[in-house]
Design an enzyme around this catalytic site. Sequence first.
Site, short mmCIF file in Angstrom:
data_model
loop_
_atom_site.label_atom_id
_atom_site.label_comp_id
_atom_site.label_asym_id
_atom_site.label_seq_id
_atom_site.Cartn_x
_atom_site.Cartn_y
_atom_site.Cartn_z
N ASP A 1 0.84 -1.20 0.00
CA ASP A 1 0.00 0.00 0.00
C ASP A 1 0.87 1.25 0.00
O ASP A 1 0.37 2.37 -0.09
CB ASP A 1 -1.01 -0.01 1.17
CG ASP A 1 -0.33 -0.04 2.52
OD1 ASP A 1 0.90 -0.20 2.60
OD2 ASP A 1 -1.06 0.08 3.53
N SER A 2 2.21 1.06 0.04
CA SER A 2 3.13 2.18 -0.19
C SER A 2 2.87 2.79 -1.56
O SER A 2 3.35 3.89 -1.85
CB SER A 2 4.59 1.72 -0.07
OG SER A 2 4.81 0.58 -0.89
N ASP B 1 -1.11 -6.16 -0.32
CA ASP B 1 -1.41 -5.55 0.97
C ASP B 1 -2.90 -5.28 1.12
O ASP B 1 -3.53 -4.78 0.18
CB ASP B 1 -0.72 -4.17 1.03
CG ASP B 1 0.36 -4.10 2.07
OD1 ASP B 1 0.39 -4.94 2.99
OD2 ASP B 1 1.19 -3.16 1.97
N LYS C 1 -1.31 -9.40 2.82
CA LYS C 1 -0.56 -8.97 4.01
C LYS C 1 -1.44 -8.06 4.84
O LYS C 1 -2.15 -7.22 4.29
CB LYS C 1 0.73 -8.24 3.60
CG LYS C 1 1.50 -7.68 4.81
CD LYS C 1 2.92 -7.31 4.45
CE LYS C 1 3.10 -5.98 3.83
NZ LYS C 1 2.65 -4.82 4.63
N GLU D 1 9.37 -4.37 10.48
CA GLU D 1 9.79 -3.06 9.95
C GLU D 1 10.44 -2.20 11.02
O GLU D 1 9.91 -2.03 12.12
CB GLU D 1 8.57 -2.33 9.36
CG GLU D 1 8.94 -0.96 8.78
CD GLU D 1 7.96 -0.41 7.77
OE1 GLU D 1 6.98 -1.11 7.40
OE2 GLU D 1 8.18 0.73 7.32
#
Length: 274
Positions: free
Chosen positions: A49-50, A88, A118, A187
Amino acid sequence: MSVQNETRRLTAPDILARKGGEPIVCLTSYHAHTAAVVDKHCDVILVGDSLGMVMHGLETTVPVTLDMMILQGHAVMRGSRRALVVVDMPFGSYEASKEQAFMNAARVLKETGCGAIKVEGGKRMAETIAFLVERGVPVMGHVGLTPQSINTIGSFRAQGREESDWGRIEADTIAVAEAGAFSVVIEAVAEPLARKLTSAVPIPTIGIGASAACDGQILVMEDMLGLSPRVPKFVKRYGELAAGIEKAVADYAADVRKRAFPGPEHVYPMKKKP
Ligand code: KIV
């Protein structure tokens, strides 16, 4: 007789089986053509989703919608043949209930053809992850820094800076693994904690800014190619494409201004009338 050169796509169980073995190579991609390049070298392609920040210039991933993820997930599936494609789940598409998560995850699997989804979150997502996995949805977890929570955490700072926070992050990682996730993204945590988490769970840990102590690494492709205007400090640069694109565009603009652009006769010589 036709001979077909079929490539078998990697599956979530294939990635799970890589725990403690050869490092798992992962990269994001959101388009068919970049996915085709990434596919030649990577085990996992994440349609992250970045894409909200990278493709749409958003400040955070919060506004990203399920339809945006499905559109780009479909493109990446068309461009790739071998890598496991993970899509995502965006903010708001899975947190309300495990039933909401299943309905939306099923849409992602059906409409993109991807092999896994994810979700962000540790202990709080464990029940949902177990519900999805029991119903045929392979899940990659995501703990440590969870960017979709930006409005409650306040910044994209590294996690586990105080040793007193380690227990919470370890409990999150174990909860995700026990719920049945086939791997977990970790992360922005420092090496000693990443090492502890990697040895605490029987599933591969995929680090992003989480050191070589993980079982694999993921980066946002545009960050490592030098295309993103703002890049986390831990990202090693493998290209300077923004500068290359700018030069090519400037050269093109100069050619157009000089009227140095060819017509089709340069490629297809015009036939003379007999
Ligand atoms: O959205 C994304 O690209 C991600 C990676 C940074 C892991 O979640």
